[in-house]
Every structure is written in C-alpha cells, then in structure tokens.
Design an enzyme around this catalytic site. Structure first.
Site, PDB file in Angstrom:
ATOM      1  N   MET A   1       0.804  -1.069  -0.177  1.00 23.61           N
ATOM      2  CA  MET A   1       0.134  -0.066  -0.018  1.00 23.61           C
ATOM      3  C   MET A   1       0.884   1.302   0.072  1.00 23.61           C
ATOM      4  O   MET A   1       1.855   1.189   0.616  1.00 23.61           O
ATOM      5  CB  MET A   1      -0.837  -0.135   1.454  1.00 23.61           C
ATOM      6  CG  MET A   1      -2.006  -0.979   1.079  1.00 23.61           C
ATOM      7  SD  MET A   1      -2.888  -1.101  -0.301  1.00 23.61           S
ATOM      8  CE  MET A   1      -3.962  -2.510  -0.154  1.00 23.61           C
ATOM      9  N   CYS A   2       0.453   2.274  -0.621  1.00 21.18           N
ATOM     10  CA  CYS A   2       1.255   3.458  -0.709  1.00 21.18           C
ATOM     11  C   CYS A   2       0.578   4.680  -1.282  1.00 21.18           C
ATOM     12  O   CYS A   2      -0.699   4.743  -1.179  1.00 21.18           O
ATOM     13  CB  CYS A   2       2.205   3.192  -1.986  1.00 21.18           C
ATOM     14  SG  CYS A   2       3.070   1.762  -1.989  1.00 21.18           S
ATOM     15  N   GLY A   3       1.142   5.763  -1.342  1.00 21.08           N
ATOM     16  CA  GLY A   3       0.467   7.038  -1.911  1.00 21.08           C
ATOM     17  C   GLY A   3       1.166   7.577  -2.798  1.00 21.08           C
ATOM     18  O   GLY A   3       2.129   7.322  -3.361  1.00 21.08           O
TER      19      GLY A   3
END
Length: 720
Positions: A1-3
């Site tokens: 998960m990341c931005g």
C-alpha cells in the site's frame, strides 16, 4: 500500500512541445524549476506520509512528474521502491495496492519470448511488464487484487490510470489551469500542486459525492472502480472506460448445478481468495467482529495455517494468529466484542480489543473526517479509525477484512425487499417459486417493515413514492434505501434550497448506472441482483470501502485485504441463483442478540436466512452460534448524553462562525439539531445532521475551502 501524487503537463493544440531529449532523469535535478517542483511534490508526499512511511521516490521530467510514498509489504529492500521504470526508461509507473499470484505471473513473464528483466520480487513490478506485453487496457485483465495505478508512457504521450474492480484503493484526478493534470491517492495531495479547494455544491446536495463519479470538491473526480482512464498529454484528450464489470445470470435460465456443488464452489473459491492474501513479507492479522464474514475469514485462515502449513505473512503463525476488534460500551447495545472473543477462543487465536467509548469517538472524530475527505453519515468510520491504531502498535502492517460479503450474498435487509419483488425462475421447485401468493404477501409485509426499520436508524423518511428513478432500474427499491442516508435539503441556506428544489437523490443513483447496465436490469437480471449491483457501485465503493476501509486503515499505515472482493470469487457467486443467497427457511428462527434497531428481526425477515449459501460453505470453519446468528452489521452507537464528550466536541466544531464560513448552510438547522440530537430522548436524524455539518466544517478548515456563495451557482454540477 502506498500514496501516489502525479503532475503531468497537457499540451493543447498549437502549444509548444517540449524537447524530450532534454528531460530530467529521476536522480538529477538541474534547474530552479525542477527544484521548485521537487519541493512541491515532497510537500504533497508529506500529506500522504501515512500511506507510506517506509520510503519515497520522485521522478521528474519536463513532461510529467511522478511521486510515490511506500508502505513496504512485498520485497522490503530498496529494489521494491517506486516509481518504477521500464528497461528503456520510457515507461514509468506508480502502484498502490497488492497484486496476488505474482510469483506465477513473474515466472511466466520472465520465461516468455523476450522475457522481462525483473530486478525485484515486488508484485508492483508486474504492472510495467504486463503493460509491455499486452498493452492497455488488456494488461489490467491479468491483475488480481486491490490496486490503483498510474502509468506514463513517453513513447505515446499517454497517461494510463486505473482502479481495481471494486474500488478498494482510491484514485482521484483534476485539471488545474486547463494545462496540468493531477492524480493522487487522496485529494489533500493536490493542495501543494496548485489546486485550490472549492465545494461542489451539486454533489454535496444531491448526494453525488457518495453515488457517482463526483466528490465534495469542485472539479475533483474519481477514477471509477473497474475503470481505466487514458489521458493523452499531447492533445489533452481524456477517455474513461470500463475494463471489467459485474455480470449476473439470466433470470430465465434454469439452474443445473446441485446445491452441494454450489456450496463447494463457494467454499473452494473463498478459501483460495484467502490463501492468496496471506502472502506478504510482513506479519498479517485479521479484523474480527461478531458477524459471520470476518469470523469465516479467521476460521479459514486458521485452517490454512494449522492444517495446510501455509505461512501467515512472513511468520509461521501456528502459535500466533492475531485478531483485532472494536469494543463499544456494553450498555449501548452495539458491542460485539464478546462474541468475537468466543470466536477467537473457539479458533484458539489471540484477540486484541480497542475500547471505543464516547470520549474516544470525540477524540478521533475530526482526524477521521480529514483522512476520509467526505462527510460522516454515522460514527462507524470513527470506530474503525480507532481500531486501526491497534495492529500498527502491535507491529502488523496487513489485516484481512470481511468487506464485500453482504453485497455478494445478500446480507442487508433492503435486499430482501427486492428479492421478493419477482419470482426466481431458475429454481422452479423451491417453495417461493411455487407459491406466488406467499411471495407477494411477504414482499408487501417486508416493504412496510423496512420503512419502519430504517427510520429508527435515523434516515430520511422521504423517497417512498414512485419516480422515474425506479423505472430506470426496473422498479427495485434500493435507490430509495440508499438515498435516505443523505442529508435533508432543509439544512441548507435559502439560495441553495431554491437552486436545488426538487432534487431527487434517487435519480442521481439510477442515473449513475450506464445505459448498457440498465438494459440488463430491465430485461435480464433478477431484481435481487440489480439491487446488489446498485449497492456495490454506490454505498460499497464510495462509503464502506472508503470510510470503513482504505482511508481509516491507511491513516495508520495499515493495508487491508478483503478476500470477499476477489473477482474470481465474485464472478462465481454472481452466477448463483437468488434463492440460495436468501434462503427461505420459515421453521428456522434465528436468534436475536442485543436491543439495537437492527437486531430485532422483522416478521417477514424471520422466515429467511441471509447469506444462506455462505453459511453452508463456511459451516466447517465457524461456531454453531455464528452459523445460526442473524446478520449483525458493524454499527457504532447512535445515542449520546447532553454535555458529554461528543456533544461538546461537535459544539466546539459547529460554531456559528465556522458554519457561516461554509456559506451553504442555514445555522438555524444546526441549532435545532443540537436541541434534539442528544439526551435521553435523542433524535438520531438530528445527530446525523450534526455529523454531516461537523464533517463539512472540518474539511473546510483543514483544506482551506473557499466560502460558497450564490455567485458560484453557474459552476455547480446538478443532476437532473
């Protein structure tokens, strides 16, 4: 998960084209403009740091800039950092989410003709490899998982953006000054990149923020679930198309499979979906409530780990399978922590509880709103926000959740009304298929009882009369049920009420369905499946997977994996007859637990077993208590005392000055809501009004949103 944060320059016809030969390499910053842009992107990533605290990367060119902040799950080494680049350095990508079965895909791509030279074991690297091999949008067909991605192909000038099939991962876009395309995982990331926040009053008033492509902010649009977007940098053309959608059996088709075959089919596919989601290079936990969905996930995980020796993340977890649950005050009638404890004891797993009393609700409210970036329709998301602090404190980055089960297996009472609207011709020998009079009688009774039940939940009483919205979706009642969660027009300023007089949120919901889909609803799909589809595209995608999913989890750097939203499982379940999802079992009286508005079964509802086939498929993995128990949704308490922590918090937020600063509300409605929303005889709709208003005030202040005025009307969206 990341931005993800992206800024791409769009070159309209006649504008000067940049010299690609002089583009700045990712590791090289050569001039003041690049330094300024890098500074802005870092500020944007600062606002997304909760999504990825482990690493960040920025790629800058004269044509576009791509930034990424990483939560490392698979391949914890720097080789897994992003942005990713093709061997030719002409294709660049950032990915948020997880691609499952990536070991098999990597092997196939590496061994094929002209095999891809992978340099990491990260699942994200598959995106460029698949894109090079299959092109767009075909490469998306090979991605199994939850993801949002942006890919920039310098050879074509195309920017490709896409979301997973159900919208587990968020992705927004906007255009600034008609020349700069911005994309990001969260809207707040636009603020350092030249975007100025203004309200989209049309979406605020008619509920479009929750039911279609719009958000609460003017000009900010969602990439829709199951869709991909292509933007050509050279001419600015934007194409938004669907690469996948839910499909259901033709209601006139006879079922040829036995019940045993169908039960086994569900069990096998759910087990496989869970097995795939156990793969990680970090510890994996489970969110466990008192319902069958999360309990079944926990039961199958326990079976896979202890009976089949499958690792739970990076651990041999036979001695430590860890679950997390919310503990509301027992006297509220909404606490399920004790049944969750009994499930954990039955499975022999650890369970950690997060106490969420009124003081905690008040403490977390504003931060939960800020991370969710949309109104709170209740306090459920605040409870989930608090819960997500626990796994992170315990060293977990990944949790499995139960979202999506109700949408596939008919978990909500509103589905029962639409199920009873028409006969299930696929199973002509089943009791309700043979007794048309009984079905009609049950439909009439359940319709009346549901209207009473949702009023007790604090929803609007509007929307019972016939309207065009029902014609579009073949008469199903679910648009009215969804629309009742929207705020009443009476809270708005006079000029807003005048502009949107007669607006019908039900029509917004029905209009959000494509003509191709509404044709299937009218001619092919059973009413129950039409109801499933509408709910999945609106409430699930825009509220449950947002405020009860990604946004409150990722606020604490927690990746959630919902196996019920595996599209292979979904495709199979959608092929099943309606009558195996809502089983007619009048001799089986389900138990009632607690005294909340939901938990006392209706007269007609007592004759049905929600999620019947899921119960049968999951029976070996759960307690008899859960097998027999009626659907209990995750709900936070809805009544609170006057002058308590929550009352005081909302008073602190919803001052006259703060509400007037919004520009679109009538403060008299706020005063009336405070009079009725707390105390012994609290009016739940009034509390809901205050939660909406407190959310708008919080967003307005933290995003610096411009005060709305009558002069903005020409710019506002409106649904007809």
């Amino acid at each position: 998960m990341c931005g993800i944060a992206i800024s791409i320059t769009l070159h309209r016809a006649g504008s000067a084209q940049p010299n690609n030969e002089n583009k700045t390499k990712p590791e090289t910053i050569t001039n003041k403009a690049d330094h300024d842009l890098e500074s802005k992107l870092n500020k944007s990533l600062d606002l997304l740091a909760h999504r990825g605290p482990d690493a960040r990367g920025i790629w800058i060119s004269h044509d576009g800039t791509i930034a990424h902040t990483r939560l490392s799950i698979n391949d914890l080494t720097p080789q897994g950092n992003q942005p990713l680049h093709s061997p030719s350095n002409q294709i660049h990508a950032v990915i948020n989410g997880e691609i499952y079965d990536h070991d098999r895909l990597r092997s196939e791509l590496a061994q094929s003709d002209g095999g891809y030279p992978f340099h990491s074991t990260s699942d994200s690297e598959l995106v460029i490899a698949l894109y090079r091999r299959h092109g767009s949008p075909k490469f998306l067909d090979h991605l199994r998982g939850e993801f949002a991605l942006v890919l920039y192909d310098e050879t074509t000038g195309d920017v490709i953006a896409a979301r997973d099939r159900f919208g587990v991962k968020p992705l927004f876009w906007t255009v600034v000054d008609d020349k700069k395309l911005l994309l990001a995982s969260e809207v707040k990331a636009f603020l350092p990149l030249g975007w100025e926040a203004e309200w989209d009053l049309g979406a605020v008033v008619d509920g479009g923020w929750a039911n279609d492509h719009r958000t609460s902010f003017r000009g900010v649009t969602k990439v829709l679930p199951g869709c991909w977007m292509r933007v050509n940098r050279r001419d600015g053309e934007v194409v938004h198309e669907r690469y996948w959608d839910m499909e259901y059996r033709d209601k006139r088709e006879l079922e040829t499979r036995t019940v045993e075959e169908m039960v086994l089919g569900v069990r096998e596919r759910l087990t496989e979906a869970i097995r795939l989601r156990l793969r990680a290079d970090v510890p994996v936990g489970i969110y466990l409530s008192g319902g069958i969905d999360s309990s079944l996930v926990a039961g199958i995980v326990t079976h896979l780990v202890r009976q089949q020796g499958i690792k739970l993340g990076n651990q041999d977890a036979t001695g430590r399978i860890c679950c997390f649950t919310v503990q509301f005050p027992p006297e509220s009638g909404f606490d399920e922590s004790e049944i969750a404890q009994r499930t954990a004891d039955f499975l022999g797993v650890q369970i950690l509880k997060k106490k969420m009393d009124e003081a905690a609700m008040a403490e977390y409210f504003a931060d939960a709103v800020y991370h969710c970036e949309q109104p709170m329709i209740d306090l459920n998301a605040v409870g989930k926000f608090g819960l997500s602090t626990v796994p992170r404190e315990q060293g977990f980055k990944v949790v499995l959740t139960g979202e999506g089960s109700d949408e596939h297996f008919s978990g909500y009472p509103g589905f029962l009304v639409d199920f009873l609207r028409e006969n299930d011709h696929s199973l002509p020998e089943w009791p309700l298929s043979k007794d048309e009079t009984l079905r009609r009688s049950l439909h009439q009774t359940m319709t009346a009882e549901m209207a009473e039940r949702i009023s007790k939940a604090g929803c609007s009483s509007d929307g019972l009369d016939d309207c065009k919205a029902y014609e579009l979706v073949n008469g199903v009642g679910i648009p009215a049920y969804i629309a009742r969660w929207q705020i009443h027009l009476g809270v708005f300023a006079p000029w807003v009420k005048q502009r949107w007089a007669g607006v019908d949120p039900r029509l917004v919901i029905s209009n959000a369905m494509s003509p191709e889909v509404t044709a299937k609803m009218q001619e092919k799909w059973h009413s129950l499946h039409t109801s499933h589809y509408i709910w999945t595209k609106t409430m699930l995608a825009n509220i449950f997977l947002s405020t009860l999913g990604d946004r409150t989890e990722m606020a604490h750097s927690i990746e959630a994996r919902p196996p019920f939203l595996d599209h292979v499982l979904s495709d199979y379940v959608n092929s099943l007859p309606p009558s195996v999802k809502l089983g007619y079992v009048p001799v089986k009286q389900g138990t009632s637990n607690g005294d909340s508005w939901w938990q006392e079964p209706d007269t007609a509802r007592k004759a049905f077993s929600e999620k019947w086939i899921l119960r049968e498929a999951g029976k070996p993995f759960i307690t008899s208590e859960l097998y027999e128990r009626r659907k209990q949704p995750y709900l936070a308490p809805v009544r609170y005392p006057k002058d308590g922590p929550l009352h005081q918090k909302l008073r602190e937020i919803c001052t006259r000055d703060a509400v007037d600063k919004l520009g679109f509300l009538d403060y008299r409605a706020v005063e009336e809501a405070f009079e009725r929303g707390f105390g012994e005889n609290a009016d739940v709709p009034s509390l809901r009004t205050l939660l909406y208003i407190g959310s708008w005030v919080t967003l307005g202040q933290r995003f610096g949103v411009k005060t709305a005025s009558v002069n903005d009307l020409a710019c506002e969206s409106i649904s007809i």
